[in-house]
Design a protein around this motif. Structure first.
Motif, short mmCIF file in Angstrom:
data_model
loop_
_atom_site.label_atom_id
_atom_site.label_comp_id
_atom_site.label_asym_id
_atom_site.label_seq_id
_atom_site.Cartn_x
_atom_site.Cartn_y
_atom_site.Cartn_z
N LEU A 1 0.83 -1.20 0.00
CA LEU A 1 0.00 0.00 0.00
C LEU A 1 0.87 1.25 0.00
O LEU A 1 1.97 1.25 0.53
CB LEU A 1 -0.89 0.03 1.25
N ARG A 2 0.34 2.29 -0.57
CA ARG A 2 0.98 3.60 -0.43
C ARG A 2 0.34 4.24 0.80
O ARG A 2 -0.89 4.39 0.85
CB ARG A 2 0.76 4.46 -1.66
N PRO A 3 1.13 4.62 1.79
CA PRO A 3 0.56 5.22 3.00
C PRO A 3 -0.34 6.41 2.73
O PRO A 3 -1.34 6.61 3.43
CB PRO A 3 1.81 5.64 3.79
N GLU A 4 -0.01 7.19 1.70
CA GLU A 4 -0.84 8.36 1.40
C GLU A 4 -2.22 7.94 0.91
O GLU A 4 -3.21 8.65 1.15
CB GLU A 4 -0.16 9.30 0.40
N TYR A 5 -2.33 6.79 0.25
CA TYR A 5 -3.64 6.30 -0.18
C TYR A 5 -4.45 5.87 1.04
O TYR A 5 -5.66 6.10 1.11
CB TYR A 5 -3.49 5.13 -1.15
#
Length: 212
Positions: A4-8
């Motif tokens: 996962l991208r943390p910002e997502y």
């Protein structure tokens, strides 16, 4: 493990918060949880992702939501509670302009924050400071898609104890004694398990293995 991208992860929780328009106890609680998850990622990638206005706005909103939540836990009749809640919900809508753009290296930044939390735990002597760091570690571990089962259970246990302490204080009762060393040990074990299990940042892990 999901990558996962943390910002997502942060943006997804922010969108959930922005959909809330009611002022019930559960809605205020949920909004606070969602915005906290967003904030923990935003804080961890700052200042690489430089947006101090959103950082300060989010902190202000969380502070107000926290005051309402504490009053709800204690069953205190907070003056103008619903009006305050409606105002903070309206203010939270401004966060629609705070969606985090794609940040290169965000996973490493978040992982670095997790390691720093782990290393700082032995220095924590206050239960509430430890609880907040455990909560942040939980959110950050979730944002990376790592197994968060143990740290999530610990965060809930500490959160429930915090509510119990608050209710006791509100009712003029003696707060339950807390052996912080027990929770510190549980927190370190849970976070270390995550650090050891991942192989994504093995070079980073090897660099810090003496500290771990």
């Amino acid at each position: 493990m999901r990558i996962l991208r943390p910002e997502y992860y942060a943006n997804n929780n922010l969108h959930k918060a922005l959909k809330i328009n009611g002022t019930s106890k559960n809605e205020i609680h949920d909004m606070r949880v969602y915005i906290r998850k967003y904030f923990d990622v935003l804080y961890s990638i700052y200042p690489i992702y430089y947006n101090p206005d959103c950082l300060l706005l989010t902190k202000d909103i969380l502070h107000t939501l926290g005051k309402i939540r504490d009053a709800d836990i204690c069953s205190i009749n907070l003056k103008n509670r619903d009006l305050i809640a409606l105002r903070v919900i309206k203010k939270a809508k401004k966060l629609s302009n705070c969606v985090i753009r794609k940040v290169y290296g965000s996973r490493l930044l978040v992982y670095d924050r997790i390691v720093k939390i782990y290393l700082s735990i032995p220095k924590m002597e206050d239960f509430h400071e430890l609880r907040k760091n455990v909560r942040m570690a939980r959110d950050l571990i979730e944002s990376l898609g790592y197994d968060s089962k143990e740290i999530k259970a610990l965060a809930k246990k500490m959160g429930d104890l915090r509510d119990q302490i608050l209710r006791s204080e509100c009712n003029g009762l003696t707060s339950p004694e807390v052996n912080i060393s027990i929770y510190s040990e549980e927190a370190r074990k849970a976070i270390l398990k995550v650090i050891i299990a991942q192989d994504e940042f093995h070079h980073f892990k090897n660099t810090n293995q003496k500290s771990l």
